[in-house]
Design a protein around this motif. Sequence first.
Motif, PDB file in Angstrom:
ATOM      1  N   MET A   1       0.827  -1.184   0.000  1.00  0.00           N
ATOM      2  CA  MET A   1       0.000   0.000   0.000  1.00  0.00           C
ATOM      3  C   MET A   1       0.875   1.254   0.000  1.00  0.00           C
ATOM      4  N   LYS A   2       2.001   1.169   0.701  1.00  0.00           N
ATOM      5  CA  LYS A   2       2.900   2.305   0.773  1.00  0.00           C
ATOM      6  C   LYS A   2       3.420   2.683  -0.620  1.00  0.00           C
ATOM      7  N   TYR A   3       3.715   1.683  -1.428  1.00  0.00           N
ATOM      8  CA  TYR A   3       4.240   1.950  -2.764  1.00  0.00           C
ATOM      9  C   TYR A   3       3.178   2.528  -3.681  1.00  0.00           C
ATOM     10  N   LEU A   4       1.933   2.129  -3.478  1.00  0.00           N
ATOM     11  CA  LEU A   4       0.831   2.686  -4.258  1.00  0.00           C
ATOM     12  C   LEU A   4       0.649   4.169  -3.964  1.00  0.00           C
ATOM     13  N   VAL A   5       0.725   4.536  -2.695  1.00  0.00           N
ATOM     14  CA  VAL A   5       0.596   5.948  -2.309  1.00  0.00           C
ATOM     15  C   VAL A   5       1.767   6.759  -2.851  1.00  0.00           C
ATOM     16  N   ILE A   6       2.964   6.219  -2.773  1.00  0.00           N
ATOM     17  CA  ILE A   6       4.143   6.919  -3.309  1.00  0.00           C
ATOM     18  C   ILE A   6       4.005   7.117  -4.813  1.00  0.00           C
ATOM     19  N   ALA A   7       3.553   6.088  -5.527  1.00  0.00           N
ATOM     20  CA  ALA A   7       3.364   6.205  -6.975  1.00  0.00           C
ATOM     21  C   ALA A   7       2.295   7.243  -7.304  1.00  0.00           C
ATOM     22  N   ALA A   8       1.231   7.292  -6.513  1.00  0.00           N
ATOM     23  CA  ALA A   8       0.179   8.286  -6.752  1.00  0.00           C
ATOM     24  C   ALA A   8       0.706   9.694  -6.523  1.00  0.00           C
ATOM     25  N   PHE A   9       1.488   9.902  -5.462  1.00  0.00           N
ATOM     26  CA  PHE A   9       2.062  11.229  -5.221  1.00  0.00           C
ATOM     27  C   PHE A   9       3.020  11.635  -6.341  1.00  0.00           C
ATOM     28  N   ILE A  10       3.783  10.700  -6.851  1.00  0.00           N
ATOM     29  CA  ILE A  10       4.682  11.009  -7.962  1.00  0.00           C
ATOM     30  C   ILE A  10       3.878  11.386  -9.202  1.00  0.00           C
ATOM     31  N   ALA A  11       2.778  10.673  -9.449  1.00  0.00           N
ATOM     32  CA  ALA A  11       1.921  11.011 -10.592  1.00  0.00           C
ATOM     33  C   ALA A  11       1.295  12.391 -10.419  1.00  0.00           C
ATOM     34  N   ILE A  12       0.879  12.728  -9.207  1.00  0.00           N
ATOM     35  CA  ILE A  12       0.287  14.039  -8.940  1.00  0.00           C
ATOM     36  C   ILE A  12       1.324  15.136  -9.156  1.00  0.00           C
ATOM     37  N   LEU A  13       2.520  14.963  -8.611  1.00  0.00           N
ATOM     38  CA  LEU A  13       3.561  15.970  -8.776  1.00  0.00           C
ATOM     39  C   LEU A  13       4.023  16.079 -10.228  1.00  0.00           C
ATOM     40  N   GLY A  14       4.106  14.942 -10.918  1.00  0.00           N
ATOM     41  CA  GLY A  14       4.484  14.968 -12.332  1.00  0.00           C
ATOM     42  C   GLY A  14       3.465  15.706 -13.174  1.00  0.00           C
ATOM     43  N   SER A  15       2.200  15.495 -12.897  1.00  0.00           N
ATOM     44  CA  SER A  15       1.150  16.192 -13.629  1.00  0.00           C
ATOM     45  C   SER A  15       1.182  17.690 -13.342  1.00  0.00           C
ATOM     46  N   PHE A  51      -6.045  12.214 -10.219  1.00  0.00           N
ATOM     47  CA  PHE A  51      -5.136  11.396  -9.409  1.00  0.00           C
ATOM     48  C   PHE A  51      -5.372  11.639  -7.921  1.00  0.00           C
ATOM     49  N   SER A  52      -5.610  12.889  -7.534  1.00  0.00           N
ATOM     50  CA  SER A  52      -5.840  13.210  -6.125  1.00  0.00           C
ATOM     51  C   SER A  52      -7.124  12.556  -5.616  1.00  0.00           C
ATOM     52  N   ILE A  53      -8.179  12.629  -6.401  1.00  0.00           N
ATOM     53  CA  ILE A  53      -9.444  12.005  -6.001  1.00  0.00           C
ATOM     54  C   ILE A  53      -9.290  10.492  -5.938  1.00  0.00           C
ATOM     55  N   LEU A  54      -8.605   9.924  -6.914  1.00  0.00           N
ATOM     56  CA  LEU A  54      -8.383   8.481  -6.919  1.00  0.00           C
ATOM     57  C   LEU A  54      -7.583   8.048  -5.694  1.00  0.00           C
ATOM     58  N   LEU A  55      -6.550   8.806  -5.323  1.00  0.00           N
ATOM     59  CA  LEU A  55      -5.758   8.476  -4.137  1.00  0.00           C
ATOM     60  C   LEU A  55      -6.624   8.531  -2.885  1.00  0.00           C
ATOM     61  N   PHE A  56      -7.464   9.557  -2.766  1.00  0.00           N
ATOM     62  CA  PHE A  56      -8.345   9.674  -1.607  1.00  0.00           C
ATOM     63  C   PHE A  56      -9.294   8.480  -1.526  1.00  0.00           C
ATOM     64  N   VAL A  57      -9.881   8.099  -2.646  1.00  0.00           N
ATOM     65  CA  VAL A  57     -10.826   6.975  -2.658  1.00  0.00           C
ATOM     66  C   VAL A  57     -10.110   5.672  -2.309  1.00  0.00           C
ATOM     67  N   VAL A  58      -8.925   5.468  -2.839  1.00  0.00           N
ATOM     68  CA  VAL A  58      -8.173   4.244  -2.547  1.00  0.00           C
ATOM     69  C   VAL A  58      -7.832   4.162  -1.065  1.00  0.00           C
TER      70      VAL A  58
END
Length: 77
Positions: A1-15, A51-58
């Motif tokens: 789960m930790k890696y999923l959150v890190i990947a989501a934050f990277i996607a958010i910052l990249g966007s 991505f932010s909404i998806l991270l919150f829902v996950v």
Amino acid sequence: MKYLVIAAFIAILGSLATALVYMMRGGSETNEDGTPRKNHMARALAFRVGFSILLFVVVLVSYRMGWIQPTGLPLRG
């Protein structure tokens, strides 16, 4: 789960960084050949919001399913 959150934050910052690049380029509303320019900045910001909404829902679903547990400071009453 930790890696999923890190990947989501990277996607958010990249966007967000992509939107910054498109914003800094600026320019006219049309290309050199007269065709209308696509609004890349708005699309990048829309992906960031998605991505932010998806991270919150996950995170919310993971908490409800018991996959993650809160580990913050205890509440004082």
